[in-house]
Design a protein around this motif. Sequence first.
Motif, PDB file in Angstrom:
ATOM      1  N   TYR A  65     -49.022 129.562  13.216  1.00 46.23           N
ATOM      2  CA  TYR A  65     -48.188 129.917  14.011  1.00 46.23           C
ATOM      3  C   TYR A  65     -46.855 130.121  13.672  1.00 46.23           C
ATOM      4  O   TYR A  65     -46.514 129.457  13.133  1.00 46.23           O
ATOM      5  N   TYR A  68     -44.396 130.628  18.689  1.00 45.34           N
ATOM      6  CA  TYR A  68     -45.147 130.988  20.002  1.00 45.34           C
ATOM      7  C   TYR A  68     -46.801 131.810  19.645  1.00 45.34           C
ATOM      8  O   TYR A  68     -47.674 132.093  20.406  1.00 45.34           O
ATOM      9  N   HIS A  69     -46.306 132.674  18.212  1.00 41.22           N
ATOM     10  CA  HIS A  69     -46.804 133.814  17.952  1.00 41.22           C
ATOM     11  C   HIS A  69     -47.661 133.138  17.223  1.00 41.22           C
ATOM     12  O   HIS A  69     -47.474 132.502  15.930  1.00 41.22           O
ATOM     13  N   ASN A  70     -48.871 134.302  16.647  1.00 42.92           N
ATOM     14  CA  ASN A  70     -50.207 134.098  16.052  1.00 42.92           C
ATOM     15  C   ASN A  70     -49.291 134.455  14.660  1.00 42.92           C
ATOM     16  O   ASN A  70     -49.189 136.105  14.796  1.00 42.92           O
ATOM     17  N   GLN A  73     -52.933 138.830  13.824  1.00 48.84           N
ATOM     18  CA  GLN A  73     -52.643 139.209  15.531  1.00 48.84           C
ATOM     19  C   GLN A  73     -54.069 140.565  15.650  1.00 48.84           C
ATOM     20  O   GLN A  73     -54.851 140.072  16.378  1.00 48.84           O
TER      21      GLN A  73
END
Length: 127
Positions: A65, A68-70, A73
């Motif tokens: 990660y 907060y973003h993976n 997608q």
Amino acid sequence: MIDSIANMLAHVKNCSRTRKVLIYIPYSKFKFNLSLAFERYRFVKRVSLLRYSINRSEILIELAYNGYHNMIQDIVQVSKPGQRIYWNKKQLRVKRQIGIYFLSTSSGIKTNLDPTCVGGEVICNLV
């Protein structure tokens, strides 16, 4: 017939969306090499093999990660058991800007970004 690659890709995609950190997947040599290719391009943080006995093994995947973003997608399976998709070097050049495609070649799992890749069966597209 169950497609184990589709099962693996769906499991990784769903766990990525729910922000899980660790994933356990039943072992096969192809799935392990595909997971190592994901690790090489930093879509997953770590891949390891867990051997419980001679007959039972699992792949442990730690998802990556960025804050907060993976990192993953979306995963789309391109080649399916009923319809295999093969690309040559010319088709790889056209698809360069639309995510990373993972291909199964005679020299292992390669991507469309790899300059030594001359083509093969398209497994999946990672965005």
